[in-house]
Scaffold this motif. Sequence first.
Motif, mmCIF file in Angstrom:
data_model
loop_
_atom_site.group_PDB
_atom_site.id
_atom_site.type_symbol
_atom_site.label_atom_id
_atom_site.label_comp_id
_atom_site.label_asym_id
_atom_site.label_seq_id
_atom_site.Cartn_x
_atom_site.Cartn_y
_atom_site.Cartn_z
ATOM 1 N N LEU A 25 0.385 -1.297 0.058
ATOM 2 C CA LEU A 25 0.543 -0.255 -0.179
ATOM 3 C C LEU A 25 0.719 1.736 0.556
ATOM 4 C CD1 LEU A 25 -2.107 -1.023 2.657
ATOM 5 C CD2 LEU A 25 -2.889 -1.183 0.050
ATOM 6 N N LEU A 26 0.686 1.975 -0.639
ATOM 7 C CA LEU A 26 0.649 3.557 -0.377
ATOM 8 C C LEU A 26 0.798 4.065 0.701
ATOM 9 C CD1 LEU A 26 0.196 4.149 -4.559
ATOM 10 C CD2 LEU A 26 3.080 3.700 -3.187
ATOM 11 N N PRO A 27 1.296 5.348 0.996
ATOM 12 C CA PRO A 27 0.968 6.017 2.224
ATOM 13 C C PRO A 27 -0.268 5.947 2.511
ATOM 14 C CG PRO A 27 2.905 7.083 1.283
ATOM 15 C CD PRO A 27 2.888 5.650 0.494
ATOM 16 N N ALA A 28 -1.208 7.199 1.430
ATOM 17 C CA ALA A 28 -2.218 7.650 1.267
ATOM 18 C C ALA A 28 -3.134 6.312 1.645
ATOM 19 C CB ALA A 28 -2.711 8.196 -0.455
ATOM 20 N N ALA A 29 -2.550 5.487 0.639
ATOM 21 C CA ALA A 29 -3.640 3.828 1.138
ATOM 22 C C ALA A 29 -3.290 3.599 2.615
ATOM 23 C CB ALA A 29 -3.627 3.231 -0.256
ATOM 24 N N ILE A 30 -2.547 3.815 3.101
ATOM 25 C CA ILE A 30 -2.328 3.760 4.357
ATOM 26 C C ILE A 30 -3.391 4.107 5.320
ATOM 27 C CG2 ILE A 30 -0.828 3.209 6.562
ATOM 28 C CD1 ILE A 30 0.935 2.344 4.530
ATOM 29 N N ARG A 31 -3.263 5.425 4.709
ATOM 30 C CA ARG A 31 -3.963 7.005 5.651
ATOM 31 C C ARG A 31 -5.442 6.330 5.251
ATOM 32 N NH1 ARG A 31 -2.905 11.552 8.294
ATOM 33 N NH2 ARG A 31 -0.331 11.552 7.259
ATOM 34 N N ARG A 32 -6.006 6.302 4.278
ATOM 35 C CA ARG A 32 -7.343 6.056 4.247
ATOM 36 C C ARG A 32 -8.010 4.471 4.737
ATOM 37 N NH1 ARG A 32 -6.296 7.061 -0.777
ATOM 38 N NH2 ARG A 32 -6.093 4.755 -1.638
ATOM 39 N N THR A 33 -7.341 4.041 5.036
ATOM 40 C CA THR A 33 -7.237 2.563 6.366
ATOM 41 C C THR A 33 -7.224 2.534 7.121
ATOM 42 O OG1 THR A 33 -6.546 1.119 4.116
ATOM 43 C CG2 THR A 33 -6.157 -0.089 6.109
ATOM 44 N N LEU A 34 -6.414 3.836 8.237
ATOM 45 C CA LEU A 34 -6.638 4.330 9.113
ATOM 46 C C LEU A 34 -7.531 4.583 9.448
ATOM 47 C CD1 LEU A 34 -2.954 5.165 9.544
ATOM 48 C CD2 LEU A 34 -4.173 2.955 10.831
ATOM 49 N N GLU A 35 -8.284 5.391 8.821
ATOM 50 C CA GLU A 35 -9.551 6.635 8.866
ATOM 51 C C GLU A 35 -11.008 5.427 8.508
ATOM 52 O OE1 GLU A 35 -8.088 10.006 6.534
ATOM 53 O OE2 GLU A 35 -6.821 10.559 7.935
ATOM 54 N N THR A 53 0.305 11.179 11.002
ATOM 55 C CA THR A 53 0.927 11.164 10.602
ATOM 56 C C THR A 53 2.563 10.378 10.151
ATOM 57 O OG1 THR A 53 1.208 13.114 9.493
ATOM 58 C CG2 THR A 53 3.091 12.893 9.123
ATOM 59 N N ASP A 54 2.918 10.350 11.542
ATOM 60 C CA ASP A 54 4.070 9.083 11.892
ATOM 61 C C ASP A 54 3.682 7.759 11.971
ATOM 62 O OD1 ASP A 54 5.901 11.693 13.054
ATOM 63 O OD2 ASP A 54 5.228 11.836 14.899
ATOM 64 N N LEU A 55 2.313 7.343 12.480
ATOM 65 C CA LEU A 55 1.991 5.890 12.121
ATOM 66 C C LEU A 55 1.914 5.761 10.848
ATOM 67 C CD1 LEU A 55 1.087 3.126 13.048
ATOM 68 C CD2 LEU A 55 -1.563 4.414 13.386
ATOM 69 N N VAL A 56 1.254 6.411 9.770
ATOM 70 C CA VAL A 56 1.768 6.237 8.670
ATOM 71 C C VAL A 56 3.216 5.996 7.249
ATOM 72 C CG1 VAL A 56 1.321 7.323 5.775
ATOM 73 C CG2 VAL A 56 -0.811 7.280 8.006
ATOM 74 N N ALA A 57 3.703 6.743 8.061
ATOM 75 C CA ALA A 57 5.353 6.963 7.838
ATOM 76 C C ALA A 57 6.462 5.559 8.229
ATOM 77 C CB ALA A 57 6.217 8.017 8.635
ATOM 78 N N PHE A 58 5.568 4.903 9.902
ATOM 79 C CA PHE A 58 6.307 3.520 10.299
ATOM 80 C C PHE A 58 5.584 2.590 9.055
ATOM 81 C CE2 PHE A 58 5.342 0.006 12.667
ATOM 82 C CZ PHE A 58 6.199 -0.339 13.022
ATOM 83 N N LEU A 59 4.111 2.440 8.954
ATOM 84 C CA LEU A 59 4.058 1.449 8.010
ATOM 85 C C LEU A 59 4.231 1.462 6.676
ATOM 86 C CD1 LEU A 59 -0.155 1.606 10.043
ATOM 87 C CD2 LEU A 59 1.908 0.186 10.450
ATOM 88 N N GLY A 60 4.441 2.710 6.495
ATOM 89 C CA GLY A 60 5.148 2.909 5.225
ATOM 90 C C GLY A 60 6.779 2.218 4.454
ATOM 91 N N GLN A 61 7.237 1.949 6.078
ATOM 92 C CA GLN A 61 8.540 2.084 5.813
ATOM 93 C C GLN A 61 8.659 0.469 5.667
ATOM 94 O OE1 GLN A 61 11.438 0.772 8.104
ATOM 95 N NE2 GLN A 61 9.289 1.076 9.526
ATOM 96 N N LEU A 62 7.319 -0.384 6.370
ATOM 97 C CA LEU A 62 7.791 -1.471 6.551
ATOM 98 C C LEU A 62 7.782 -2.987 5.434
ATOM 99 C CD1 LEU A 62 5.526 -2.410 9.550
ATOM 100 C CD2 LEU A 62 7.902 -2.527 9.269
ATOM 101 N N LYS A 63 8.509 -2.818 4.314
ATOM 102 C CA LYS A 63 8.731 -3.872 3.491
ATOM 103 C C LYS A 63 9.485 -4.602 3.054
ATOM 104 C CE LYS A 63 8.090 0.845 1.199
ATOM 105 N NZ LYS A 63 8.448 2.050 0.043
ATOM 106 N N HIS A 64 9.574 -4.813 2.218
ATOM 107 C CA HIS A 64 10.392 -6.980 2.493
ATOM 108 C C HIS A 64 11.826 -6.301 2.915
ATOM 109 C CE1 HIS A 64 11.759 -10.514 0.860
ATOM 110 N NE2 HIS A 64 12.883 -10.165 0.442
#
Length: 71
Positions: A25-35, A53-64
């Motif tokens: 997921l892209l950060p915008a999609a992560i944010r939409r899912t959280l909201e 913003t910090d939560l989205v950044a943290f989740l967005g950096q979780l990659k392979h």
Amino acid sequence: MACHKIGENGNPGPGPNLTEIGDRLLPAAIRRTLENPTSPMPSYRDLPAQKKTDLVAFLGQLKHDTPTPAE
């Protein structure tokens, strides 16, 4: 971590494994899912802006190729 797993930490459900969520997921999609989550996940719509913003950044950096918190 009660409803999700990241690496070896957390529980296997009812939510999906978040270990590589940044690959899916892209950060915008992560944010939409959280909201606007699907049940039973609670909404994080009212979380203060910086914390969200910090939560989205943290989740967005979780990659392979990213070490998980347990590593």
